[in-house]
Design a protein around this motif. Structure first.
Motif: not given
Length: 153
Positions: A21-26, A28-29, A119, A122-123, A126
């Motif tokens: 999850l943290v990797k996905g947020r990274s 996306r950022r 959006e 990173g899907r 997730f």
């Protein structure tokens, strides 16, 4: 001992889900940051790479153009593969595309038509995080099942 193993495994798998999850947020950022500093240019398609993605029986073909463009302030053109696929129908070699590129890393190029698709970045991470969390819940449920049915009898 089985309780420690099952609950320990559930916690470990849940931690893996958290890392995903943290990797996905990274990711996306990073995509949003790229969009914030990107510079637009007109590029010429010099090649097209087709990639077949299949999750089911039918493959889904995506096209990633290789483009040539001249970055702002540069004299020589840069050739790079786009980071994302192009909307259908794919362009032909020689066609022009509006692209967005990273002024610090000219090989990071994206098709401008995909600008609103941050959006989607990173899907995959997730989805993997969700599936891993589901496995953790399944392990915890198996532990509960063993506690109530097997070990209490």
């Amino acid at each position: 001992m089985p309780t420690v193993l099952l609950l320990g495994a559930a916690v470990l798998v849940l931690l893996v889900a958290l890392v995903l999850l943290v990797k996905g947020r990274s990711v996306r950022r990073s995509a949003a940051s790229f969009r914030d500093r990107a510079v637009t240019a007109t590029a010429t398609v010099v090649g097209l790479e087709a990639k077949d993605l299949s999750l089911g029986a039918e493959p889904d073909t995506r096209y990633f153009p290789r483009v040539s463009y001249v970055p702002a302030g540069a004299a020589e053109p840069v050739e790079a593969q786009t980071l994302t696929d192009v909307p259908a129908p794919p362009p032909r070699v020689g066609d022009t595309l509006e692209v967005a590129y990273d002024p610090e890393h000219h090989d990071r190029v994206d098709v401008l038509a995909t600008e609103d698709r941050v959006e989607g970045a990173g899907r995959t991470w997730f989805v993997l995080a969700s599936l891993t969390a589901l496995v953790a819940v399944g392990i915890a449920a198996a532990w509960l099942l063993l506690v109530f049915i097997v070990w209490t009898s």
